[in-house]
Design an enzyme around this catalytic site. Structure first.
Site, PDB file in Angstrom:
ATOM      1  N   LYS A   1      45.907  44.090  39.278  1.00 34.42           N
ATOM      2  CA  LYS A   1      46.895  42.969  38.995  1.00 34.42           C
ATOM      3  C   LYS A   1      48.236  43.030  40.391  1.00 34.42           C
ATOM      4  O   LYS A   1      49.094  42.568  40.454  1.00 34.42           O
ATOM      5  CB  LYS A   1      47.103  43.005  38.131  1.00 34.42           C
TER       6      LYS A   1
ATOM      7  N   GLN B   1      47.226  42.382  28.476  1.00 38.96           N
ATOM      8  CA  GLN B   1      45.819  42.808  28.749  1.00 38.96           C
ATOM      9  C   GLN B   1      44.611  42.995  27.873  1.00 38.96           C
ATOM     10  O   GLN B   1      45.481  43.854  26.808  1.00 38.96           O
ATOM     11  CB  GLN B   1      45.551  44.058  29.937  1.00 38.96           C
TER      12      GLN B   1
ATOM     13  N   ASP C   1      49.087  33.271  31.572  1.00 39.74           N
ATOM     14  CA  ASP C   1      47.511  33.667  31.107  1.00 39.74           C
ATOM     15  C   ASP C   1      46.774  32.808  30.683  1.00 39.74           C
ATOM     16  O   ASP C   1      45.388  33.158  30.158  1.00 39.74           O
ATOM     17  CB  ASP C   1      47.086  35.229  30.930  1.00 39.74           C
TER      18      ASP C   1
HETATM   19  N1  GUN Z   1      40.443  41.210  30.067  1.00 39.41           N
HETATM   20  C1  GUN Z   1      39.959  40.727  30.365  1.00 39.41           C
HETATM   21  N2  GUN Z   1      39.870  39.781  31.400  1.00 39.41           N
HETATM   22  C2  GUN Z   1      40.761  39.775  31.158  1.00 39.41           C
HETATM   23  C3  GUN Z   1      42.078  38.340  31.022  1.00 39.41           C
HETATM   24  O1  GUN Z   1      41.418  37.225  31.834  1.00 39.41           O
HETATM   25  N3  GUN Z   1      43.349  38.342  30.595  1.00 39.41           N
HETATM   26  C4  GUN Z   1      43.098  38.930  30.088  1.00 39.41           C
HETATM   27  N4  GUN Z   1      45.516  38.936  29.173  1.00 39.41           N
HETATM   28  N5  GUN Z   1      43.091  40.150  29.448  1.00 39.41           N
HETATM   29  C5  GUN Z   1      42.288  40.222  30.268  1.00 39.41           C
END
Ligand code: GUN
Length: 293
Positions: free
Chosen positions: A54, A98, A121
């Site tokens: 990211k 995350q 998100d």
């Molecule tokens: N962990 C795995 N995929 C995601 C996601 O799309 N968002 C978040 N916050 N954590 C994740």
């Protein structure tokens, strides 16, 4: 005729180049780049890798990213404090916590701290609730499900009136994707580990979204001819022929599915590249909205 491949990599590249040029315009106007704040708790290697990816994608697109990396033993208060710090920072327009968080952390309470205009998100419990309610609009929709919807739209086929089966009901993929398909007027069935006759349910579907996390679980002969098949899975299988000793496969058995489906995504190169792209897109959107406040 084998299925047409929905190429997530090229769709993602196209959108990322649009984001890059819009981010440049934003930066010129605002005097600072759109900013993403990431909270990572613990040292789960997969989560650390996602956060690195990211961060690199932000750099490539001209976005700023800042990470708060907290030890696994952090307290609830420390995690929430990191989120609140980003809430208060005018140069951070979007926040990502995350997941998964360590077991001792109350995930819902942590996510509840995210300021709604910064919930890029789409994972705040209120935003997920709004996604499921008629006449309500979340501030953002979650990245992977939004990417899935765009890939379905990429086929040019209408979603309205189609029968969709979503396999998996996780908070971050299965549930929101099912809600988004229902909002697009598909007739949606959510299947999971207790579903009886899963192949029978899949057989009736014009659209299949697989998000179960089991390698090559869905077989080609389960599918209806011509179905749109979206594979959210990313599983590694031992592969002595590969340099790394393993290879990535999805939740769909690709070769058998390709022979039956109308459209299909690959793993890798399907949904994966869309997830980060949608996160960048939401962060840019949040930054632009902040200018109008
Ligand atoms: N962990 C795995 N995929 C995601 C996601 O799309 N968002 C978040 N916050 N954590 C994740």
């Amino acid at each position: 005729m084998p299925a047409r491949i929905i190429d997530g990599r090229s769709v993602a590249q196209r959108i990322q180049s649009e984001i890059k040029s819009a981010a440049r315009d934003f930066t010129a106007q605002a005097g600072a780049a759109p900013g993403l704040g990431v909270v990572l708790v613990g040292d789960d290697p997969a989560s650390a890798m996602y956060v690195r990816m990211k961060r690199r994608a932000c750099e490539r697109a001209g976005l700023r990213s800042e990470a708060r990396i907290l030890p696994a033993a952090s307290s609830q208060a420390e995690v929430e404090c990191a989120v609140r710090g980003f809430n208060a920072d005018a140069n951070i327009h979007g926040i990502l916590v995350q997941l998964p968080l360590p077991d001792h952390i109350d995930e819902e309470a942590a996510l509840n701290e995210i300021s709604l205009p910064k919930d890029v998100d789409g994972i705040h419990p209120l935003n997920i609730g709004r996604l499921g309610m008629r006449g309500r609009e979340p501030t953002f929709t979650p990245a992977t499900p939004t990417g899935v919807m765009l890939l379905i739209e990429e086929t040019g086929e209408t979603i309205e009136g189609k029968r969709a089966v979503v396999i998996g009901r996780s908070n971050i993929v299965g549930l929101p994707v099912a809600l988004m398909l229902a909002n697009a007027n598909a007739t949606v069935t959510i299947c999971h580990s207790r579903t009886r006759d899963l192949p029978g349910a899949v057989k009736g579907a014009d659209i299949v979204v697989a998000a179960v996390g089991r390698a090559e679980y869905v077989k080609g002969d389960w599918l209806k001819a011509g179905a749109i098949v979206i594979d959210v899975g990313s599983n590694s299988l031992p592969d002595p022929d590969s340099e790394k000793g393993y290879r990535y496969v999805g939740d769909i058995e690709f070769e058998s599915a390709r022979a039956v489906a109308g459209y299909i995504t690959k793993v890798p190169g399907g949904v994966g590249p869309m997830t980060i792209t949608m996160l960048l897109s939401n962060t840019l959107k949040a930054a632009r909205r902040s200018l109008n406040e």
